[in-house]
Design an enzyme around this catalytic site. Structure first.
Site, PDB file in Angstrom:
ATOM      1  N   GLU A 239      30.881  44.407  45.571  1.00 15.92           N
ATOM      2  CA  GLU A 239      31.444  45.571  44.665  1.00 15.92           C
ATOM      3  C   GLU A 239      30.130  46.121  44.133  1.00 15.92           C
ATOM      4  O   GLU A 239      29.357  45.571  43.550  1.00 15.92           O
ATOM      5  CB  GLU A 239      32.182  44.702  43.608  1.00 15.92           C
ATOM      6  CG  GLU A 239      32.472  45.777  42.324  1.00 15.92           C
ATOM      7  CD  GLU A 239      33.185  45.398  41.266  1.00 15.92           C
ATOM      8  OE1 GLU A 239      33.267  46.079  40.236  1.00 15.92           O
ATOM      9  OE2 GLU A 239      33.553  44.204  41.318  1.00 15.92           O
ATOM     10  N   LYS A 371      43.390  25.540  39.937  1.00 10.89           N
ATOM     11  CA  LYS A 371      43.373  26.979  40.490  1.00 10.89           C
ATOM     12  C   LYS A 371      44.659  27.706  39.991  1.00 10.89           C
ATOM     13  O   LYS A 371      45.112  28.446  40.934  1.00 10.89           O
ATOM     14  CB  LYS A 371      43.673  26.855  41.954  1.00 10.89           C
ATOM     15  CG  LYS A 371      42.260  26.053  42.779  1.00 10.89           C
ATOM     16  CD  LYS A 371      42.487  25.917  44.415  1.00 10.89           C
ATOM     17  CE  LYS A 371      41.233  25.430  44.798  1.00 10.89           C
ATOM     18  NZ  LYS A 371      40.997  23.878  44.407  1.00 10.89           N
ATOM     19  N   ASP A 447      33.610  26.460  44.774  1.00  9.67           N
ATOM     20  CA  ASP A 447      35.136  26.805  45.615  1.00  9.67           C
ATOM     21  C   ASP A 447      35.595  27.968  44.704  1.00  9.67           C
ATOM     22  O   ASP A 447      35.898  28.162  43.395  1.00  9.67           O
ATOM     23  CB  ASP A 447      36.079  25.637  44.946  1.00  9.67           C
ATOM     24  CG  ASP A 447      37.507  26.065  45.541  1.00  9.67           C
ATOM     25  OD1 ASP A 447      37.945  27.161  46.101  1.00  9.67           O
ATOM     26  OD2 ASP A 447      38.342  24.782  45.553  1.00  9.67           O
ATOM     27  N   HIS A 545      30.272  54.064  38.666  1.00 10.76           N
ATOM     28  CA  HIS A 545      30.817  53.706  39.842  1.00 10.76           C
ATOM     29  C   HIS A 545      30.564  54.576  41.223  1.00 10.76           C
ATOM     30  O   HIS A 545      30.566  54.269  42.421  1.00 10.76           O
ATOM     31  CB  HIS A 545      32.160  53.044  39.566  1.00 10.76           C
ATOM     32  CG  HIS A 545      32.013  51.462  39.214  1.00 10.76           C
ATOM     33  ND1 HIS A 545      32.556  50.800  40.052  1.00 10.76           N
ATOM     34  CD2 HIS A 545      31.908  51.276  37.834  1.00 10.76           C
ATOM     35  CE1 HIS A 545      32.471  49.597  39.544  1.00 10.76           C
ATOM     36  NE2 HIS A 545      32.267  49.797  38.157  1.00 10.76           N
TER      37      HIS A 545
END
Length: 560
Positions: A239, A371, A447, A545
């Protein structure tokens, strides 16, 4: 959970029975009698001790009666013969092989003749220079050209997952699997790199059936002045503007005297679910587990799983006949999911004696919660619970962040607090904590899926010193990180951990490296929140951006 795999059969001689490596045609001591081995051994053991006792008893009587010892009767002759026979048998059965193991060199070890066993990571048979998890029910592949093997994989004769085990060459296995996949799917993998990666390092640890690796650029933000230490933070992301924005936040924090971070809690959780025949029995176990008098005995059983595992507490919840037990323990420098799971299994086995009617439905019942966004993690915490704060001077808000304190405070209230509440957010009272968490996680071998709960973050901003300066803080109750195990052992991720000074386990203070990494994550999130909120307050988000997150190049054509 035990996993059993059938080992491959050894080569057959002439299509008959499998040839055993150490099989010989020489007679053995155990062939003395046509009886099962355990009966033969038992018979000779009994014979040895019986005749030894008989002879000792007879010799004692001769000594008392002054009878010469060399004068023997027929029964004594039979007893002596039996004694020698039993000694010869026992020596031949137990002694010869033991002596030969030191006199003669041992035959080379062939893992294909072994019975596969599931063992802790790092103790399995070695293949491709690393841990072997591919115990397969197929014989080792003879020497073949790559083209033959590819055709065999395409036709289905050779399973793709057996290549590492059969070829004993992880890079070659990946190349063959990759080519077979391209032929099977008629799709090109030209842009996916194959060379330049150590495939041995991931076998049995990080990834199965590899065909290449994905390139993710790593940028750095900083220096981040955190708890008096200057840190350069690696961030793996695709990104545009993310690293630059976080870097700007680091600059504002540095120029204002730095940020301070505190670990509030440190404990990984696992919550099995068990079922009883009645809610009364489920409640009985709940009371037993939460009784302080039982904690020490449960902790002893739990802590056997690892020298770093230390049980901290057990929280229970009843749902009808079902009981959810949330175990919390410290795990040293490891993230600790496997460690806490082993400890929980020890306790479940221990409880079966007092609660034989307990039916273990699953070692994870989602009361952990892993998660997934969950209130239990938001309130109770999971992993490292961290708070990080900084005071940004008015001058830095104006010159570096290009906005003002009042605008930031108002935006934070309406966006991060009120707006998130309107959306029914769970742990999402922030601007983009997940962005920074995920980028740091990928760079340091964590993770990535645990960014879900690790990104739980409450961002607060307040004007202080008569409205001139800005107090900004992030409270993150469930940052799940480790500096050993999993992806942290890969070369690239290990290098990023080394950059932060938290590579591997701390020998001086076990757990301090993972705790420091958690503070770095929180400090980086603080910088990222500060910069993005400033861009929004100043109306610069779209402009930045468009500058950093747009490209006219077709980068897929540039891939090697």
């Amino acid at each position: 959970m035990d996993v059993r795999r059938r080992p491959p059969l050894p080569p057959r001689a002439g299509g008959g029975e499998p040839v055993k490596q150490h099989q010989r045609n020489h007679p053995k001591a155990s062939d003395a009698l046509p009886l099962p081995l355990y009966l033969t051994n038992g018979l000779f053991f009994t014979l040895f001790f019986t005749v030894a006792y008989f002879l000792l008893h007879r010799w004692r009587e001769k000594i008392r009666s002054s009878t010469p010892l060399h004068v023997v009767t027929l029964s004594e002759i039979v007893a002596l013969f039996s004694l020698f026979a039993s000694v010869i048998y026992l020596l031949g059965f137990f002694g010869i092989d033991f002596v030969q193991s030191f006199v003669h060199a041992r035959a080379p070890h062939d893992p294909w003749n072994d019975v596969a066993k599931v063992m802790p990571r790092g103790h399995d048979d070695q293949l491709c220079g690393t841990t072997n998890i591919y115990h397969l029910s197929v014989p080792a592949m003879p020497e073949q050209e790559d083209e033959e093997i590819i055709n065999s994989v395409v036709s289905g004769a050779t399973p793709s997952y057996t290549l590492e085990s059969n070829l004993r060459d992880c890079r070659r296995a990946a190349a063959i699997r990759r080519e077979a996949l391209q032929r099977t799917t008629s799709r090109s993998l030209e842009g996916l790199p194959l060379e330049g990666f150590d495939y041995d390092s991931i076998l049995g640890q990080c990834c199965e059936m590899p065909i290449g690796y994905v390139q993710i650029p790593v940028g750095v933000a900083g220096p981040l002045l955190l708890n008096g230490e200057e840190l350069t933070v690696p961030m793996a992301t695709t990104e545009g503007c993310l690293v630059a924005s976080t870097n700007r936040g680091c600059k504002a924090i540095y120029a204002s005297g730095g940020a301070h971070c505190v670990i509030l809690k440190d404990g990984m959780t696992r919550a099995p679910v068990v079922r009883f025949n009645s809610a009364v029995r489920a409640a009985e176990l709940k009371f037993f587990l939460e009784d302080p008098e039982n904690f020490d005995s449960l902790a002893i059983v739990f802590n056997r799983s690892s020298r770093f595992a230390k049980l901290q507490g057990i929280t229970c919840a009843v749902a009808g006949k079902n009981l959810y037990m949330r175990f919390t323990c410290s795990t040293g420098d490891a993230m600790g999911m496997n460690m806490v799971s082993k400890g929980v299994q020890n306790v479940l086995d221990f409880l079966q004696s007092d609660f034989p009617d307990m039916d273990v439905i699953g070692i994870s019942g989602n009361f952990c919660s892993d998660k997934k966004p969950a209130v239990v993690n938001w309130i109770e915490g999971r992993g490292k619970s961290v708070v990080c704060e900084a005071v940004i001077k008015e001058e830095m808000v104006r010159k570096v962040l290009k906005t003002n304190v009042a605008a930031l405070v108002e935006l934070n209230m309406l966006k991060n607090l009120t707006g998130s509440a309107m959306a029914g957010a769970l742990g999402g009272f922030n601007a983009h904590a997940s962005n920074i968490v995920t980028a740091v996680y990928i760079a340091t071998g964590q993770d990535p899926a645990q960014n879900v709960e690790s990104s739980h973050c409450l961002t607060m901003m307040e004007a202080i010193n008569d409205g001139k300066d800005l107090h900004v803080s992030v409270t993150m109750p469930s940052i799940e990180v480790g500096t050993v195990g999993g992806g942290t052992q890969l070369a690239s991720q290990s290098a990023c951990l080394n950059l932060l000074g938290v590579k591997g386990a701390s020998k001086e203070s076990p757990g301090s490296n993972s705790r420091k990494l958690a503070t770095i994550v929180a400090g980086s999130v603080l910088a990222g929140e500060l910069s993005l909120m400033s861009a929004l307050a100043a109306g610069q988000l779209v402009k930045s951006h468009m500058k950093y997150n747009r490209s006219s190049k077709d980068v897929s054509k540039l891939a090697c």
